[in-house]
Design an enzyme around this catalytic site. Structure first.
Site, short mmCIF file in Angstrom:
data_model
loop_
_atom_site.label_atom_id
_atom_site.label_comp_id
_atom_site.label_asym_id
_atom_site.label_seq_id
_atom_site.Cartn_x
_atom_site.Cartn_y
_atom_site.Cartn_z
N GLY A 105 0.04 -7.04 -0.96
CA GLY A 105 -1.63 -6.56 -0.56
C GLY A 105 -1.75 -5.38 -1.21
O GLY A 105 -2.70 -4.94 -1.89
N GLY A 106 -0.69 -4.37 -0.87
CA GLY A 106 -1.00 -2.83 -1.50
C GLY A 106 0.21 -2.35 -1.40
O GLY A 106 1.31 -2.66 -0.70
N GLU A 108 1.65 2.02 -0.76
CA GLU A 108 1.17 3.26 -0.33
C GLU A 108 1.58 4.18 -1.02
O GLU A 108 1.68 5.53 -0.40
CB GLU A 108 1.50 3.42 1.23
N ASN A 109 1.66 4.26 -2.35
CA ASN A 109 2.24 5.51 -3.40
C ASN A 109 1.13 6.69 -2.89
O ASN A 109 0.06 6.50 -3.00
CB ASN A 109 1.98 5.04 -4.56
N HIS A 132 -4.50 0.15 6.31
CA HIS A 132 -3.14 -0.02 6.40
C HIS A 132 -2.41 1.12 5.42
O HIS A 132 -1.61 1.95 5.91
CB HIS A 132 -2.38 -1.27 6.07
N GLU A 133 -2.73 0.86 4.11
CA GLU A 133 -2.15 2.06 3.39
C GLU A 133 -2.49 3.27 3.52
O GLU A 133 -1.51 4.34 3.58
CB GLU A 133 -2.39 1.57 1.67
N HIS A 136 -0.40 4.95 6.42
CA HIS A 136 0.87 5.24 5.83
C HIS A 136 1.01 6.87 5.33
O HIS A 136 1.99 7.21 5.29
CB HIS A 136 1.42 4.45 4.44
N GLU A 155 6.81 0.82 9.41
CA GLU A 155 5.81 -0.28 9.44
C GLU A 155 5.35 -0.41 10.86
O GLU A 155 4.19 -0.55 11.17
CB GLU A 155 6.33 -1.45 8.81
N ASP A 212 14.62 -7.47 0.57
CA ASP A 212 13.60 -8.40 0.49
C ASP A 212 13.61 -9.77 0.98
O ASP A 212 13.18 -10.64 1.23
CB ASP A 212 13.54 -8.65 -1.15
N TYR A 220 7.02 -4.50 11.91
CA TYR A 220 5.48 -4.37 11.86
C TYR A 220 5.26 -4.55 13.27
O TYR A 220 4.77 -3.75 13.99
CB TYR A 220 4.77 -5.19 11.09
N MET A 390 2.31 -12.73 -3.15
CA MET A 390 3.35 -13.42 -2.32
C MET A 390 2.65 -14.23 -1.06
O MET A 390 3.36 -15.37 -0.73
CB MET A 390 4.72 -12.57 -1.87
N LYS A 391 1.90 -13.36 -0.39
CA LYS A 391 1.07 -13.97 0.75
C LYS A 391 0.57 -15.37 0.58
O LYS A 391 0.36 -16.07 1.43
CB LYS A 391 0.00 -12.90 1.23
ZN ZN Z 1 2.93 -1.00 5.43
#
Ligand code: ZN
Length: 440
Positions: A105-106, A108-109, A132-133, A136, A155, A212, A220, A390-391
């Site tokens: 989804g994202g 967080e860089n 969410h990002e 972070h 998380e 992974d 989370y 992947m979601k």
């Molecule tokens: Zn996260």
């Protein structure tokens, strides 16, 4: 590393071309862990959406315009984050919309969050992934987990912080619905790991394990639950004060679970007598004092889904305010016994298979596959060939090779993967291969 994200695309060429090469130098003055370091290469353009935010995307006017519109409220969320967790320390909060093959989804860089284009839905609900990002920026990027065995520190805190931002910006009802959806996800994953309960611990042993392969909602949602448990014990004002102090104390450091627990005990004396912190962080499953959410929206949707066994479909007025999340919840809760004719009727009324919102479309297609509605297989093929998040890959491929129980579907899934594989990220390829390995 980049000096300043608003300049990095245009003005950071410091070197001189030699032998057909250009040397670029960037400087990042703030310390970050290596997993947050990322490159993006492409023909990009941008739009300004706030005093410290630009949206970057491939130079396609329509994409940039809709991204700018979707993320219009970003500055409000940053301010809300600052009010709750302290100053935003990273100067810029830019957003980069990636091609559809991006598997998450994202990401967080710091200074420039990477996003899947599927969060652009035209109704600003994509803001949730951004929340969410953004969260972070305080939890995960400022304070990082020392090793992946303490991943919940990233998380769990971020899920908590994200929901506080969502509550402030989109209201308590939406936040509570999110807690409800998260609670269900946690319970499903605890069930999924019933033969390997180690993975249901917040702090767990991952020796010899590829993170992974064991990715789940546990860090989370169980992490979120622990923080909510503490908040409920000491009250929100005291917990908010604690959080700000925790962030200010450990910013730009990597810590482990023990460091957090020691800090908690030192700042909230006697907390260990009220909450079994060892059980929460080192025990398996979900502790009995976890908070089982009671969202009226959630309950209404689940009971509507259950009524479908009597052939009842939700009315227009009942779904008037539904967003992707509500539809997803409804579709996921439809009883297994639902017939193909009902799925077709639902679609002819609400056009779910044509939804621009992938959460809705994928949840619908998943149901359609499980019921053997072949009419939608061309849409399934199109979807699996146009996105690599992947979601969406997980439920669709799983539905084809496991839920439908049909040999033709397995052959179909194999062909699709063979043709689409090159467009998926290697992590996503691995996920699909693991699904095949388990069910074929
Ligand atoms: Zn996260």
């Amino acid at each position: 590393m980049w000096r300043s994200a608003n300049h990095w695309l245009t003005t950071s060429v410091l070197g001189i071309p030699s032998k057909g090469r250009v040397v670029e130098e960037f400087e990042m003055e703030l310390p970050i862990p290596p997993y947050l370091f990322a490159f993006a290469v492409g023909e990009l353009d941008n739009r300004e959406v706030g005093p410290r935010t630009r949206v970057y995307a491939e130079a396609v006017t329509q994409l940039l315009d809709s991204a700018a519109k979707e993320f219009d409220g970003t500055e409000d969320m940053i301010r809300e984050g600052e009010r709750l967790f302290g100053n935003y320390e990273w100067e810029r909060f830019d957003l980069l919309v990636l091609p559809p093959s991006f598997p998450y989804g994202g990401m967080e860089n710091p200074r420039m969050v990477f996003l899947t284009p599927t969060v652009i839905k035209g109704d600003v609900t994509g803001a949730q992934v951004v929340a969410h990002e953004l969260a972070h920026s305080w939890t995960g990027n400022l304070i990082t987990n020392k090793t992946n065995e303490h991943f919940w520190l990233n998380e769990g805190f971020t899920t908590y912080a994200e929901r506080r931002i969502v509550e402030a910006v989109q209201g308590e009802k939406r936040a509570l619905l999110n807690i409800g959806i998260g609670w269900r996800g946690l319970n499903e994953d605890v069930e999924r790991f019933k033969d390997n309960m180690e993975l249901t611990k917040l702090k767990n042993n991952q020796e010899g394990i590829d993170p992974d392969d064991v990715y789940s909602q546990v860090p989370y949602e169980k992490g979120f639950q622990l923080l909510l448990r503490i908040e409920r014990e000491i009250g929100r004002p005291a917990f908010d004060e604690f959080l700000k102090k925790y962030i200010a104390t450990f910013k730009f450091k990597s810590i482990d679970t023990e460091t957090f627990i020691d800090f908690l005990k030192a700042n909230i004396p006697g907390i260990e007598n009220k909450i079994d912190l060892v059980l929460w962080t080192e025990g398996t499953g979900i502790p009995s004092d976890a908070f089982e959410p009671d969202s009226s929206v959630y309950k209404t949707i689940v009971s509507l889904a259950n009524e479908s066994v009597n052939g009842r479909m939700p009315r227009e007025d009942e779904i008037a305010e539904w967003q992707g999340q509500e539809w997803e919840l409804y579709l996921d809760n439809l009883p297994k016994s639902i017939e193909a004719s009902q799925v077709l009727a639902l679609d002819s009324r609400y056009k779910l298979s044509e939804s621009k919102d992938y959460e809705v479309k994928v949840s619908f297609l998943q149901r359609a596959i499980s019921c053997g509605c072949k009419a939608y297989y061309s849409e399934v093929e199109k979807t699996l060939k146009e996105v690599g998040r992947m979601k969406y890959l997980r439920p669709l491929y799983t539905a084809l090779v496991k839920d439908s129980g049909n040999e033709d579907d397995k052959v179909f899934a194999k062909r699709l993967f063979f043709e689409a594989r090159e467009c998926y990220h290697p992590i996503a390829q691995g996920v699909v291969e693991a699904i095949f390995g388990k069910h074929m």
